[in-house]
Design a protein around this motif. Structure first.
Motif, PDB file in Angstrom:
ATOM      1  N   MET A   1      -0.035 -32.770 -88.164  1.00 19.14           N
ATOM      2  CA  MET A   1       0.079 -31.970 -87.376  1.00 19.14           C
ATOM      3  C   MET A   1       0.663 -32.353 -86.065  1.00 19.14           C
ATOM      4  SD  MET A   1      -2.889 -28.845 -86.411  1.00 19.14           S
ATOM      5  CE  MET A   1      -3.764 -29.204 -87.899  1.00 19.14           C
ATOM      6  N   ARG A   2       1.474 -31.749 -85.415  1.00 19.14           N
ATOM      7  CA  ARG A   2       1.957 -32.079 -83.988  1.00 19.14           C
ATOM      8  C   ARG A   2       1.115 -31.844 -83.103  1.00 19.14           C
ATOM      9  NH1 ARG A   2       7.035 -28.578 -84.177  1.00 19.14           N
ATOM     10  NH2 ARG A   2       5.864 -27.893 -82.415  1.00 19.14           N
ATOM     11  N   ARG A   3       1.351 -32.608 -81.790  1.00 14.27           N
ATOM     12  CA  ARG A   3       0.429 -32.361 -80.726  1.00 14.27           C
ATOM     13  C   ARG A   3       0.447 -31.138 -80.171  1.00 14.27           C
ATOM     14  NH1 ARG A   3      -2.362 -35.334 -76.647  1.00 14.27           N
ATOM     15  NH2 ARG A   3      -1.905 -34.797 -74.588  1.00 14.27           N
ATOM     16  N   ASP A   4       1.492 -30.324 -79.894  1.00 13.08           N
ATOM     17  CA  ASP A   4       1.267 -29.127 -79.371  1.00 13.08           C
ATOM     18  C   ASP A   4       0.589 -27.897 -80.425  1.00 13.08           C
ATOM     19  OD1 ASP A   4       3.121 -29.994 -77.593  1.00 13.08           O
ATOM     20  OD2 ASP A   4       5.268 -29.382 -78.573  1.00 13.08           O
ATOM     21  N   GLU A   5       0.691 -28.137 -81.681  1.00 12.29           N
ATOM     22  CA  GLU A   5      -0.138 -27.304 -82.395  1.00 12.29           C
ATOM     23  C   GLU A   5      -1.750 -27.554 -82.258  1.00 12.29           C
ATOM     24  OE1 GLU A   5       1.465 -28.303 -86.276  1.00 12.29           O
ATOM     25  OE2 GLU A   5       3.002 -27.146 -85.966  1.00 12.29           O
ATOM     26  N   ILE A   6      -1.895 -28.836 -82.256  1.00 11.29           N
ATOM     27  CA  ILE A   6      -3.401 -29.494 -81.970  1.00 11.29           C
ATOM     28  C   ILE A   6      -3.826 -28.774 -80.649  1.00 11.29           C
ATOM     29  CG2 ILE A   6      -5.004 -31.462 -81.586  1.00 11.29           C
ATOM     30  CD1 ILE A   6      -2.986 -32.910 -83.495  1.00 11.29           C
ATOM     31  N   LEU A   7      -3.014 -28.973 -79.618  1.00  8.41           N
ATOM     32  CA  LEU A   7      -3.563 -28.300 -78.321  1.00  8.41           C
ATOM     33  C   LEU A   7      -3.588 -27.081 -78.342  1.00  8.41           C
ATOM     34  CD1 LEU A   7      -1.605 -30.665 -75.798  1.00  8.41           C
ATOM     35  CD2 LEU A   7      -3.753 -30.920 -76.426  1.00  8.41           C
ATOM     36  N   GLY A   8      -2.813 -26.154 -78.946  1.00  6.47           N
ATOM     37  CA  GLY A   8      -2.917 -24.766 -78.974  1.00  6.47           C
ATOM     38  C   GLY A   8      -4.187 -24.290 -79.819  1.00  6.47           C
ATOM     39  N   LYS A   9      -4.570 -25.151 -80.765  1.00  4.04           N
ATOM     40  CA  LYS A   9      -6.062 -24.888 -81.533  1.00  4.04           C
ATOM     41  C   LYS A   9      -7.202 -25.204 -80.758  1.00  4.04           C
ATOM     42  CE  LYS A   9      -4.128 -24.879 -85.954  1.00  4.04           C
ATOM     43  NZ  LYS A   9      -4.401 -24.186 -87.449  1.00  4.04           N
ATOM     44  N   LEU A  10      -6.893 -26.220 -79.937  1.00  2.00           N
ATOM     45  CA  LEU A  10      -8.017 -26.859 -79.127  1.00  2.00           C
ATOM     46  C   LEU A  10      -8.210 -25.896 -77.918  1.00  2.00           C
ATOM     47  CD1 LEU A  10      -7.442 -30.562 -78.459  1.00  2.00           C
ATOM     48  CD2 LEU A  10      -9.597 -29.659 -79.513  1.00  2.00           C
ATOM     49  N   ARG A  11      -7.209 -25.281 -77.318  1.00  2.00           N
ATOM     50  CA  ARG A  11      -7.283 -24.348 -76.258  1.00  2.00           C
ATOM     51  C   ARG A  11      -8.080 -23.132 -76.660  1.00  2.00           C
ATOM     52  NH1 ARG A  11      -5.723 -20.221 -73.543  1.00  2.00           N
ATOM     53  NH2 ARG A  11      -5.110 -20.405 -71.211  1.00  2.00           N
ATOM     54  N   GLU A  12      -7.902 -22.678 -78.111  1.00  2.00           N
ATOM     55  CA  GLU A  12      -8.810 -21.486 -78.389  1.00  2.00           C
ATOM     56  C   GLU A  12     -10.151 -21.848 -78.582  1.00  2.00           C
ATOM     57  OE1 GLU A  12      -7.101 -20.416 -82.008  1.00  2.00           O
ATOM     58  OE2 GLU A  12      -5.022 -19.788 -81.181  1.00  2.00           O
ATOM     59  N   ARG A  13     -10.370 -23.262 -79.065  1.00  2.00           N
ATOM     60  CA  ARG A  13     -11.779 -23.775 -79.331  1.00  2.00           C
ATOM     61  C   ARG A  13     -12.531 -23.771 -77.728  1.00  2.00           C
ATOM     62  NH1 ARG A  13     -13.490 -27.281 -83.519  1.00  2.00           N
ATOM     63  NH2 ARG A  13     -15.970 -27.142 -83.292  1.00  2.00           N
ATOM     64  N   ILE A  14     -11.779 -24.300 -76.943  1.00  2.00           N
ATOM     65  CA  ILE A  14     -12.198 -24.498 -75.429  1.00  2.00           C
ATOM     66  C   ILE A  14     -12.780 -23.285 -75.100  1.00  2.00           C
ATOM     67  CG2 ILE A  14     -11.772 -25.498 -73.174  1.00  2.00           C
ATOM     68  CD1 ILE A  14      -9.986 -27.654 -74.459  1.00  2.00           C
ATOM     69  N   VAL A  15     -11.768 -22.196 -75.059  1.00  2.88           N
ATOM     70  CA  VAL A  15     -11.991 -20.970 -74.399  1.00  2.88           C
ATOM     71  C   VAL A  15     -13.264 -20.347 -75.075  1.00  2.88           C
ATOM     72  CG1 VAL A  15     -11.206 -18.567 -74.400  1.00  2.88           C
ATOM     73  CG2 VAL A  15      -9.460 -20.525 -73.994  1.00  2.88           C
ATOM     74  N   ALA A  16     -13.412 -20.459 -76.239  1.00  2.00           N
ATOM     75  CA  ALA A  16     -14.692 -19.898 -77.159  1.00  2.00           C
ATOM     76  C   ALA A  16     -15.813 -20.702 -76.788  1.00  2.00           C
ATOM     77  CB  ALA A  16     -14.621 -20.085 -78.552  1.00  2.00           C
TER      78      ALA A  16
END
Length: 165
Positions: A1-16
């Motif tokens: 998985m690329r860094r951009d995809e990882i950061l996108g999923k991380l962002r959702e996790r951080i917001v939650a």
């Protein structure tokens, strides 16, 4: 998985994660701040196993910093304007009665003065300047008007019993 995809999923996790402690709009702001820190300071980290704990720790720091700032600014100790009782703008009955008595005393004392003193007081209350009063009294000097005014005030004070109150 690329860094951009990882950061996108991380962002959702951080917001939650942050939304469980704050409102949604504040959670979005903190998540955005975490993403900026990850991009600027941790650009070399690209594994999700490293990014997840790192991002959650940064979020905790941001939350703690926000709470400290709120305490420093007194946001938790603020009182609603609606909860503050306002004093009545109208004077109390006692204050109004005392004011009326004082006005009656002053009016009675002014009536005991001579005509020139009453005229000077009336013109001063009307807003006339001393040079204008000088013209109305046909006085030769402005200092004469000042002297008359001083004497009239002393007479009024004496008529009031030596005090204004």
């Amino acid at each position: 998985m690329r860094r951009d995809e990882i950061l996108g999923k991380l962002r959702e996790r951080i917001v939650a994660f942050v939304a469980s402690r704050y409102q949604r709009d504040q959670a979005e702001d903190i998540a955005q701040d975490v993403m900026i820190v990850l991009e600027e300071k941790y650009a070399e980290v690209d594994r999700i196993e490293d990014l997840l704990p790192l991002s959650l720790q940064i979020a905790r720091f941001k939350i703690t910093s926000g709470r400290r700032k709120a305490v420093r600014h007194g946001e938790y100790s603020q009182v609603s304007v609606d909860d503050i009782p306002l004093p009545s703008a109208a004077p109390s009955q006692e204050a109004e009665a005392a004011r009326r008595e004082q006005l009656d005393r002053i009016a009675a004392a002014v009536n005991t003065l001579g005509e020139r003193c009453r005229d000077i007081f009336r013109w001063k209350l009307e807003g006339l300047t001393f040079p204008e009063i000088q013209q109305r009294l046909h006085a030769d000097s402005l200092n004469t008007v000042y002297t008359w005014d001083s004497r009239c005030r002393k007479q009024l004070l004496s008529a009031l019993g030596g005090g204004w109150v």
